[in-house]
Design a protein around this motif. Structure first.
Motif, mmCIF file in Angstrom:
data_model
loop_
_atom_site.group_PDB
_atom_site.id
_atom_site.type_symbol
_atom_site.label_atom_id
_atom_site.label_comp_id
_atom_site.label_asym_id
_atom_site.label_seq_id
_atom_site.Cartn_x
_atom_site.Cartn_y
_atom_site.Cartn_z
ATOM 1 N N ILE A 1 5.707 8.906 -4.114
ATOM 2 C CA ILE A 1 5.233 8.248 -3.155
ATOM 3 C C ILE A 1 5.930 8.738 -1.667
ATOM 4 O O ILE A 1 6.890 9.209 -1.702
ATOM 5 C CB ILE A 1 5.772 6.776 -3.395
ATOM 6 C CG1 ILE A 1 4.995 5.968 -4.514
ATOM 7 C CG2 ILE A 1 5.441 5.888 -1.708
ATOM 8 C CD1 ILE A 1 5.837 4.812 -4.795
ATOM 9 N N LYS A 2 4.727 9.008 -0.731
ATOM 10 C CA LYS A 2 5.396 9.578 0.275
ATOM 11 C C LYS A 2 5.791 8.288 1.445
ATOM 12 O O LYS A 2 6.960 8.390 2.144
ATOM 13 C CB LYS A 2 4.128 10.407 1.336
ATOM 14 C CG LYS A 2 4.136 10.734 2.672
ATOM 15 C CD LYS A 2 3.187 11.739 2.996
ATOM 16 C CE LYS A 2 3.570 12.306 4.454
ATOM 17 N NZ LYS A 2 2.179 12.829 4.902
ATOM 18 N N HIS A 3 5.058 7.332 1.556
ATOM 19 C CA HIS A 3 5.493 6.233 2.469
ATOM 20 C C HIS A 3 4.493 4.915 1.686
ATOM 21 O O HIS A 3 3.560 5.214 1.301
ATOM 22 C CB HIS A 3 5.374 6.693 3.731
ATOM 23 C CG HIS A 3 4.072 6.530 4.511
ATOM 24 N ND1 HIS A 3 3.301 5.330 5.226
ATOM 25 C CD2 HIS A 3 3.141 7.393 4.374
ATOM 26 C CE1 HIS A 3 2.200 5.765 5.327
ATOM 27 N NE2 HIS A 3 1.902 6.869 4.954
ATOM 28 N N GLY B 1 -1.719 12.966 -0.940
ATOM 29 C CA GLY B 1 -2.630 12.380 0.064
ATOM 30 C C GLY B 1 -3.559 11.108 -0.434
ATOM 31 O O GLY B 1 -4.218 10.544 0.677
ATOM 32 N N THR B 2 -3.286 10.823 -1.825
ATOM 33 C CA THR B 2 -4.204 9.678 -2.149
ATOM 34 C C THR B 2 -3.496 8.320 -1.852
ATOM 35 O O THR B 2 -2.317 8.670 -1.419
ATOM 36 C CB THR B 2 -4.279 9.753 -3.492
ATOM 37 O OG1 THR B 2 -3.076 9.752 -4.152
ATOM 38 C CG2 THR B 2 -5.238 11.088 -4.116
ATOM 39 N N ILE B 3 -4.368 7.284 -1.924
ATOM 40 C CA ILE B 3 -3.761 6.083 -1.224
ATOM 41 C C ILE B 3 -3.961 5.073 -2.398
ATOM 42 O O ILE B 3 -5.014 5.254 -3.054
ATOM 43 C CB ILE B 3 -4.435 5.683 -0.041
ATOM 44 C CG1 ILE B 3 -3.789 6.369 1.153
ATOM 45 C CG2 ILE B 3 -4.079 4.160 0.451
ATOM 46 C CD1 ILE B 3 -4.506 6.201 2.640
ATOM 47 N N GLU B 4 -3.021 4.200 -2.537
ATOM 48 C CA GLU B 4 -3.332 3.065 -3.798
ATOM 49 C C GLU B 4 -2.765 1.739 -3.187
ATOM 50 O O GLU B 4 -1.932 1.954 -2.177
ATOM 51 C CB GLU B 4 -2.855 3.383 -4.929
ATOM 52 C CG GLU B 4 -2.630 2.536 -6.245
ATOM 53 C CD GLU B 4 -4.371 2.549 -6.675
ATOM 54 O OE1 GLU B 4 -4.867 1.499 -6.104
ATOM 55 O OE2 GLU B 4 -4.816 3.484 -7.153
ATOM 56 N N SER B 5 -3.209 0.776 -3.742
ATOM 57 C CA SER B 5 -2.779 -0.646 -3.134
ATOM 58 C C SER B 5 -2.401 -1.633 -4.441
ATOM 59 O O SER B 5 -3.086 -1.313 -5.555
ATOM 60 C CB SER B 5 -3.906 -1.346 -2.328
ATOM 61 O OG SER B 5 -4.195 -0.575 -1.206
ATOM 62 N N ASN C 1 0.823 -1.296 0.128
ATOM 63 C CA ASN C 1 0.089 0.108 -0.028
ATOM 64 C C ASN C 1 0.970 1.265 -0.024
ATOM 65 O O ASN C 1 1.994 1.207 0.520
ATOM 66 C CB ASN C 1 -0.898 0.180 1.304
ATOM 67 C CG ASN C 1 -1.525 -1.097 1.520
ATOM 68 O OD1 ASN C 1 -2.731 -1.353 0.887
ATOM 69 N ND2 ASN C 1 -1.222 -2.197 2.100
ATOM 70 N N ALA C 2 0.299 2.286 -0.643
ATOM 71 C CA ALA C 2 1.160 3.515 -0.702
ATOM 72 C C ALA C 2 0.293 4.743 -0.465
ATOM 73 O O ALA C 2 -0.680 4.964 -1.051
ATOM 74 C CB ALA C 2 1.848 3.516 -2.049
ATOM 75 N N GLU C 3 0.767 5.646 0.323
ATOM 76 C CA GLU C 3 0.380 7.043 0.334
ATOM 77 C C GLU C 3 1.082 7.996 -0.472
ATOM 78 O O GLU C 3 2.453 8.026 -0.354
ATOM 79 C CB GLU C 3 0.045 7.500 1.862
ATOM 80 C CG GLU C 3 -0.621 9.098 1.888
ATOM 81 C CD GLU C 3 -0.485 9.689 3.380
ATOM 82 O OE1 GLU C 3 -1.144 10.629 3.357
ATOM 83 O OE2 GLU C 3 0.071 8.797 4.172
ATOM 84 N N PHE C 4 0.532 8.809 -1.384
ATOM 85 C CA PHE C 4 1.357 9.503 -2.343
ATOM 86 C C PHE C 4 1.371 11.152 -1.405
ATOM 87 O O PHE C 4 0.487 11.273 -0.689
ATOM 88 C CB PHE C 4 0.560 9.681 -3.632
ATOM 89 C CG PHE C 4 0.335 8.516 -4.241
ATOM 90 C CD1 PHE C 4 1.733 8.048 -4.798
ATOM 91 C CD2 PHE C 4 -0.442 7.775 -4.301
ATOM 92 C CE1 PHE C 4 1.594 6.678 -5.689
ATOM 93 C CE2 PHE C 4 -0.707 6.547 -5.258
ATOM 94 C CZ PHE C 4 0.470 5.991 -5.747
#
Length: 339
Positions: free
Chosen positions: A168-170, A152-156, A146-149
């Motif tokens: 990518i933030k984390h 602020g959006t999130i993708e899996s 999983n990633a938070e950009f």
């Protein structure tokens, strides 16, 4: 080089213990060279891949994706070349299921069902294939990345994350089948990290091959508390959807940030130049530009910087020179341990 003709290097009467954590195509090259230089190698391999043949098998029968594990088995195996060729053979049939699948992936999936888990399956295969070293899946269960950009959006999912082409933030991992449970590495993985002389991260995709392993809670904690030196092999090229425009210092910063402190001791950075005709960008379409060097930034992130021409150019691709990298890793094993 045969096992009998390998360079003999020992630490207090034993082979140096090198734990390599990662995944992807660059990992087997380094593992094979370490084996040839007489290291006691343990490969801890990512299980969060959801693409290609591995992803299709994972979707059909819900097992840990086997592709990276298959390549690592081959890199450490002393089996005959003909057996390894069969294990690596990829069907070119037009059959809807078999097309594109590697025989080794199917064997790993079958043994996982027979043994009840991927860890025991890989240990059985390691004996069958006369593997010199240890191969441990990072988790016994399939994991989802999983990633938070930054926006602020999130993708899996590894593939979907890369497709976004966002910064990518984390990243973090969840158990694919039971997302509420905290993923864990099995005890032999933790023990190998605790007993290592050096721990090596990479080479491999930063966010999808290296960090997923470190985000397994007990595995990441074992790396943080290990007395071993932590070495990062920096990528040669930036990668679409992951490290676009990243310098070498930014690669290390991301690892330290995910580990929660300044944990990378040594970084190996390539000083060789990639020419305009060295890389077939159609074939290796995930790569963008050569990673730029930021010496001042690296000094803030780690204690030791080893810069050399680590390039190996073949098959219209850009790779690390496994022998050079392995030599530097083993030199560190003899010279330094974390205090």
């Amino acid at each position: 080089m045969s096992r009998d003709n390998r360079i003999v290097r020992v630490i207090k009467g034993r082979r140096p213990k090198v734990v390599v954590i990662g995944g992807g195509t660059g990992l087997p090259v380094i593992l094979n060279s370490l084996r040839q230089q007489n290291a006691d190698v343990t490969a801890i391999v990512t299980v969060a891949d959801d693409g290609g043949s591995s992803g299709i098998i994972r979707n059909y029968i819900n097992v840990v994706p086997p592709g990276d594990i298959r390549n690592v088995l081959v890199s450490l195996s002393d089996s005959s070349q003909s057996m390894l060729d069969v294990f690596q053979y990829r069907f070119d049939s037009k059959d809807a299921f078999f097309a594109g699948h590697a025989i080794g992936n199917l064997i790993i999936a079958a043994l996982t069902e027979m043994q009840g888990n991927i860890f025991d399956a890989v240990q059985t295969l390691s004996k069958m294939m006369d593997v010199d070293g240890h191969i441990y899946p990072a988790s016994n269960e399939p994991l989802t990345l999983n990633a938070e950009f930054v926006d602020g959006t999130i993708e899996s999912g590894e593939t979907e994350i890369s497709k976004q082409r966002k910064q990518i933030k984390h990243v973090w991992v969840t158990d694919t089948d039971t997302p509420d449970e905290t993923p864990e590495a099995v005890s032999p993985v933790i023990e190998a990290i605790q007993e290592a002389d050096v721990i090596v991260l990479g080479p491999g995709s930063l966010f999808t091959s290296i960090l997923p392993n470190l985000m397994i809670k007990n595995l990441g904690e074992a790396v943080r508390t290990s007395p071993a030196e932590l070495i990062y092999i920096c990528n040669i090229m930036t990668q679409k959807g992951e490290t676009e425009s990243y310098t070498d210092a930014e690669h290390v910063r991301v690892i330290n940030d995910h580990l929660g402190g300044k944990y990378v001791d040594t970084v190996l950075v390539n000083a060789g130049k990639v020419g305009p005709d060295d890389l077939d960008y159609d074939r290796y379409d995930e790569y963008l530009l050569q990673v730029k060097h930021d010496f001042e930034g690296l000094q803030k992130q780690c204690d030791c910087i080893i810069s050399d021409n680590f390039l190996s150019l073949h098959d219209n691709g850009v790779f690390h020179d496994g022998d050079k990298v392995a030599t530097e890793i083993l030199n560190r094993a003899f010279q330094h341990t974390k205090h």
